[in-house]
Design an enzyme around this catalytic site. Structure first.
Site, PDB file in Angstrom:
ATOM      1  N   SER A 143       0.834  -1.201   0.000  1.00 26.07           N
ATOM      2  CA  SER A 143       0.000   0.000   0.000  1.00 26.07           C
ATOM      3  C   SER A 143       0.869   1.251   0.000  1.00 26.07           C
ATOM      4  CB  SER A 143      -0.909   0.007   1.235  1.00 26.07           C
ATOM      5  OG  SER A 143      -1.554   1.246   1.389  1.00 26.07           O
ATOM      6  N   TYR A 168      -2.504  -0.300   9.905  1.00 24.75           N
ATOM      7  CA  TYR A 168      -2.661  -0.861   8.560  1.00 24.75           C
ATOM      8  C   TYR A 168      -1.355  -0.720   7.779  1.00 24.75           C
ATOM      9  CZ  TYR A 168      -3.991  -1.110   3.635  1.00 24.75           C
ATOM     10  OH  TYR A 168      -4.036  -1.409   2.298  1.00 24.75           O
TER      11      TYR A 168
END
Length: 339
Positions: A143, A168
């Site tokens: 990501s 995350y």
């Protein structure tokens, strides 16, 4: 090739499964269909691939598609240490495309355990299966969140990613480190992809563009964080799909920074767009003004993302070409029809 696509009921997983099938590959889709967002959208995606809801809800059973003869689906979690290795043993995959993960920066503030279970334990199980069952190439989702509050733009894979600002992001950075160590120790190829704000039809309801559209239609205020002073490298789903497919079909290629059997690439539009311009484009498509609720910066969020995709363009001829106007028009048209 025979390819396992995890997260196949998810946004990107659905698209890449469909694209690979249309190119003649054999695809096994895997997803646990969790309730992070409306599961009916996940079932609808699977239905587009020829898997009906009645069969999709069954755990650990491999179901053949009625529409694509080369597609099968199994409902399973990456954390399943008993059934996941059996799937690898029986199916003998050539390539694994691991897109299954607990997504979302803001949700990680509320339910951190879900990120550890799926993104760390689940990813470890994928790596173990890859090394034990002779997988030639693992392509997996990282990501742009790993760049944290990096103010040097555009983001390059050579930049430091040692200071994630959300759990995350920390799990995605951990995935990169885990993949690098397994590639070094056991010799199989791994390619990590740092995705930059993917949008389009069949997208995730927790993403801003989705909720913006819904709230504008229903005359509800939309929350605009940091008073709108944010920018993102918004990337249309079909451009992302094209990039992933090229990596799978052309095979592993090392980039300049990550040597040996492990590579990391940025995959995005390669252009930063202001959030307020993004909202204006949605307003234009809906022919309706948004009610703006200006909010302070959200914990775990970043001010701007912008991908340097030079290495992906050089090694795989990746060239995203969908404009924001075209991409959002496609999304709003889909939304008005399906939602």
């Amino acid at each position: 090739m025979k390819i396992l696509v995890t997260g196949a009921a998810g946004f990107i997983g659905f698209y890449i499964s469909k694209s690979l099938l249309e190119n003649g590959h054999i695809v096994v889709g895997l997803d646990n269909i969790n309730d992070y967002y409306d599961i009916n959208l996940k079932f609808s995606r699977l239905n587009q691939l020829g898997i009906d809801k009645q069969r999709a809800v069954q755990f650990n059973l491999l179901n053949k598609s009625s529409s694509y003869k080369n597609f099968s689906f199994v409902r399973m979690s990456l954390e399943d240490r008993e059934n996941l290795p059996s799937l690898f043993k029986n199916q003998k995959f050539d390539v694994v495309c691991n897109l299954a993960a607990q997504a979302g920066v803001r949700y990680s503030l509320e339910n951190p355990e879900a990120y550890i279970d799926s993104n760390l334990v689940g990813f470890l199980n994928i790596l173990e299966c890859c090394r034990n069952y002779d997988i030639k190439h693992l392509v997996y989702a990282s990501s742009s969140s790993v760049y944290g509050l990096n103010d040097k733009i555009p983001f390059k894979t050579t930049d430091s990613v040692d200071h994630p600002v959300s759990l995350y992001a920390a799990t995605k950075k951990s995935n990169e480190l885990m993949a690098h160590s397994y590639s070094h120790l056991y010799g199989f190829k791994t390619t990590g992809l740092r995705f930059f704000t993917v949008y389009g039809p069949w997208g995730r309801p927790d993403m801003a563009y989705f909720s913006f559209t819904e709230d504008i239609i229903n005359n509800k205020p939309i929350n605009v964080y940091n008073n709108g002073k944010l920018a993102r490298d918004f990337t249309f789903i079909e451009d992302i799909t094209d990039g992933i497919k090229k990596i799978i079909e052309l095979g592993f290629k090392p980039n300049n920074h990550y040597k040996g059997n492990a590579s990391i690439y940025n995959i995005g539009r390669g252009k930063s767009i202001k959030l307020m311009d993004f909202i204006k484009q949605i307003e234009l498509n809906l022919n309706k003004r948004a009610i703006l609720n200006m909010m302070p910066m959200q914990k775990g969020d970043v001010y701007e993302t912008w991908a340097d995709t030079t290495e992906l363009e050089t090694n795989y001829k990746y060239k995203p070409n969908t404009s924001l106007a075209t991409g959002l028009k496609s999304f709003t048209k889909w939304y008005l029809k399906h939602m």
